[in-house]
Design a protein around this motif. Structure first.
Motif, PDB file in Angstrom:
ATOM      1  N   ASP A 244       0.852  -1.197   0.000  1.00 34.09           N
ATOM      2  CA  ASP A 244       0.000   0.000   0.000  1.00 34.09           C
ATOM      3  C   ASP A 244       0.884   1.242   0.000  1.00 34.09           C
ATOM      4  N   LEU A 245       0.806   2.040  -1.065  1.00 31.79           N
ATOM      5  CA  LEU A 245       1.598   3.265  -1.170  1.00 31.79           C
ATOM      6  C   LEU A 245       0.746   4.514  -0.998  1.00 31.79           C
ATOM      7  N   SER A 246      -0.489   4.360  -0.590  1.00 35.01           N
ATOM      8  CA  SER A 246      -1.358   5.518  -0.400  1.00 35.01           C
ATOM      9  C   SER A 246      -0.922   6.312   0.814  1.00 35.01           C
ATOM     10  N   GLY A 247      -1.264   7.592   0.817  1.00 34.08           N
ATOM     11  CA  GLY A 247      -1.009   8.439   1.963  1.00 34.08           C
ATOM     12  C   GLY A 247       0.432   8.870   2.127  1.00 34.08           C
ATOM     13  N   LEU A 248       1.269   8.643   1.143  1.00 33.41           N
ATOM     14  CA  LEU A 248       2.670   9.067   1.211  1.00 33.41           C
ATOM     15  C   LEU A 248       2.804  10.502   0.704  1.00 33.41           C
ATOM     16  N   PRO A 249       3.881  11.193   1.085  1.00 30.94           N
ATOM     17  CA  PRO A 249       4.058  12.579   0.626  1.00 30.94           C
ATOM     18  C   PRO A 249       4.374  12.642  -0.858  1.00 30.94           C
ATOM     19  N   PRO A 250       4.103  13.774  -1.501  1.00 30.27           N
ATOM     20  CA  PRO A 250       4.457  13.953  -2.916  1.00 30.27           C
ATOM     21  C   PRO A 250       5.928  13.615  -3.154  1.00 30.27           C
ATOM     22  N   ALA A 251       6.198  13.067  -4.342  1.00 36.16           N
ATOM     23  CA  ALA A 251       7.537  12.554  -4.622  1.00 36.16           C
ATOM     24  C   ALA A 251       8.116  13.144  -5.891  1.00 36.16           C
ATOM     25  N   PHE A 252       9.399  13.441  -5.840  1.00 39.06           N
ATOM     26  CA  PHE A 252      10.217  13.706  -7.027  1.00 39.06           C
ATOM     27  C   PHE A 252      11.135  12.500  -7.176  1.00 39.06           C
ATOM     28  N   ILE A 253      11.084  11.848  -8.323  1.00 42.40           N
ATOM     29  CA  ILE A 253      11.914  10.676  -8.589  1.00 42.40           C
ATOM     30  C   ILE A 253      12.681  10.924  -9.881  1.00 42.40           C
ATOM     31  N   SER A 254      13.993  10.762  -9.824  1.00 45.83           N
ATOM     32  CA  SER A 254      14.789  10.894 -11.044  1.00 45.83           C
ATOM     33  C   SER A 254      15.776   9.746 -11.131  1.00 45.83           C
ATOM     34  N   THR A 255      16.081   9.353 -12.353  1.00 46.24           N
ATOM     35  CA  THR A 255      17.030   8.280 -12.591  1.00 46.24           C
ATOM     36  C   THR A 255      17.638   8.451 -13.974  1.00 46.24           C
ATOM     37  N   GLY A 256      18.769   7.816 -14.195  1.00 45.47           N
ATOM     38  CA  GLY A 256      19.351   7.772 -15.523  1.00 45.47           C
ATOM     39  C   GLY A 256      18.798   6.593 -16.283  1.00 45.47           C
ATOM     40  N   ALA A 257      18.701   6.717 -17.601  1.00 41.96           N
ATOM     41  CA  ALA A 257      18.132   5.650 -18.414  1.00 41.96           C
ATOM     42  C   ALA A 257      18.999   4.400 -18.437  1.00 41.96           C
ATOM     43  N   ASN A 265      12.616   1.991 -10.305  1.00 40.52           N
ATOM     44  CA  ASN A 265      12.197   3.375 -10.092  1.00 40.52           C
ATOM     45  C   ASN A 265      10.940   3.698 -10.884  1.00 40.52           C
ATOM     46  N   LEU A 266      10.887   3.270 -12.140  1.00 38.48           N
ATOM     47  CA  LEU A 266       9.700   3.509 -12.959  1.00 38.48           C
ATOM     48  C   LEU A 266       8.480   2.808 -12.371  1.00 38.48           C
ATOM     49  N   ASP A 267       8.679   1.587 -11.912  1.00 35.71           N
ATOM     50  CA  ASP A 267       7.566   0.838 -11.343  1.00 35.71           C
ATOM     51  C   ASP A 267       7.060   1.488 -10.061  1.00 35.71           C
ATOM     52  N   TYR A 268       7.980   1.961  -9.224  1.00 33.34           N
ATOM     53  CA  TYR A 268       7.576   2.604  -7.966  1.00 33.34           C
ATOM     54  C   TYR A 268       6.818   3.897  -8.255  1.00 33.34           C
ATOM     55  N   ALA A 269       7.297   4.665  -9.230  1.00 34.37           N
ATOM     56  CA  ALA A 269       6.607   5.900  -9.603  1.00 34.37           C
ATOM     57  C   ALA A 269       5.193   5.597 -10.101  1.00 34.37           C
ATOM     58  N   LYS A 270       5.067   4.590 -10.928  1.00 33.83           N
ATOM     59  CA  LYS A 270       3.749   4.209 -11.459  1.00 33.83           C
ATOM     60  C   LYS A 270       2.811   3.790 -10.329  1.00 33.83           C
ATOM     61  N   ARG A 271       3.324   3.032  -9.381  1.00 33.90           N
ATOM     62  CA  ARG A 271       2.496   2.569  -8.265  1.00 33.90           C
ATOM     63  C   ARG A 271       2.117   3.719  -7.335  1.00 33.90           C
ATOM     64  N   LEU A 272       3.028   4.678  -7.127  1.00 29.73           N
ATOM     65  CA  LEU A 272       2.682   5.854  -6.339  1.00 29.73           C
ATOM     66  C   LEU A 272       1.544   6.623  -6.994  1.00 29.73           C
ATOM     67  N   MET A 273       1.646   6.836  -8.293  1.00 30.32           N
ATOM     68  CA  MET A 273       0.595   7.551  -9.021  1.00 30.32           C
ATOM     69  C   MET A 273      -0.734   6.826  -8.906  1.00 30.32           C
TER      70      MET A 273
END
Length: 318
Positions: A244-257, A265-273
């Motif tokens: 469960d990733l609901s209720g977490l603070p807004p996130a800035f996520i950056s990574t190199g390709a 990182n992409l999967d975590y960002a998608k799940r946060l959204m």
């Protein structure tokens, strides 16, 4: 198959000439000392207007006190933002001293109080030592908020690599314990998922440079105290394990390709959204893990602008 053809031309010479790094229980103390000495030798002068003092937060549940570096400029303000910064190093390397230039820049440019703890590292200390140390540092910020002029509604957590993974795990722990709160999480190529270390289907386009999956396996095994990839890993150790990733603070996520952590990182960002968490996500082409070490590269300058803007907005300091 090599991924070298994907390297940004301005990064190519630096990363292709980087000497190999071997991590093991036998060499880890020596490697730490060498890397710290190199970081300090190459460090630019720090701004004199930023005060840097050392403090100690009481360890939780009988644990040792947590050494911290506190960065701030002189101010009579009572509503300053704060940043809890967690350094990188694969959960086995690094120190708050190595990130002093960045912490000073935040303190000076955002009028923030920056607290950088020296959380315990593996393999000497396994989970939950690192996240409990980070939690102790946050408790210290709250306890001393009035003294430091900190607005406790404007505290962000930030970190790179293992520090980013620890920041994400701490955000989960803070949400669930309900004692404190973060307004923002700044996750820079975060090390989130121990299962990456045992994947056999990972593309060779990820993780050829700097932080390979061999090093990743060592880092995770050192943190967990057992091989990565088992069914019993806590989300407070590996944030990607959280259901469960609901209720977490807004996130800035950056990574190199080209980073080993790109997919997690992409999967975590998608799940946060999908959980309703505001996310700003950046993937920088031609960039491996630690690409911002090449400070004059165009991609580094773009990252620096994006990261600064996101953190300042997250703190309400824009």
């Amino acid at each position: 198959m090599s991924s070298a053809h994907l390297l940004d031309p301005q990064l190519k010479d630096f990363f292709e000439s980087m000497p190999p790094l071997t991590l093991s229980r036998e060499t880890i103390v020596q490697v730490r000392a060498q890397r710290e000495a190199m970081a300090l030798a190459q460090m630019p002068p720090l701004p004199p207007e930023v005060s840097i003092v050392q403090e100690y937060a009481p360890g939780r549940n009988g644990a040792p006190n947590v050494r911290m570096k506190i960065y701030r400029t002189p101010s009579d303000r009572k509503d300053r933002p704060a940043i809890l910064h967690l350094h990188g190093g694969g959960y086995v390397l690094g120190s708050p001293e190595s990130m002093a230039p960045q912490c000073c820049a935040w303190a000076k440019g955002m009028d923030a109080v920056v607290v950088a703890p020296a959380y315990r590292l593996g393999p000497e200390t396994s989970y939950p030592g690192n996240v409990e140390d980070a939690y102790a540092a946050l408790a210290w910020i709250y306890k001393h908020a009035v003294q430091l002029g900190i607005d406790t509604t404007r505290i962000a957590v930030a970190g790179e690599s293992a520090g980013g993974g620890l920041a994400a795990a701490l955000a989960l722990l803070v949400r669930d314990r309900k004692e404190y709160a973060f307004c923002h999480q700044q996750l820079i190529f975060p090390m989130l998922d121990d299962r990456t270390a045992v994947r056999t289907d990972l593309s060779p386009m990820f993780g050829e440079f700097v932080w390979t999956n061999e090093k990743n396996h060592y880092g995770w095994a050192s943190l967990l105290g057992h091989p990565p990839g088992s069914d019993s890993v806590s989300p407070y150790a590996a944030a990607a394990r959280a259901e469960d990733l609901s209720g977490l603070p807004p996130a800035f996520i950056s990574t190199g390709a080209m980073d080993l952590f790109t997919e997690e990182n992409l999967d975590y960002a998608k799940r946060l959204m999908a959980a309703g968490v505001p996310v700003e996500l950046h993937v920088y082409p031609g960039a491996p893990h630690g690409f911002m070490w090449v400070e004059n590269a165009r991609v580094t300058k773009q990252y620096a602008r994006d990261a600064w803007d996101a953190l300042s907005r997250g703190l309400g300091a824009a």
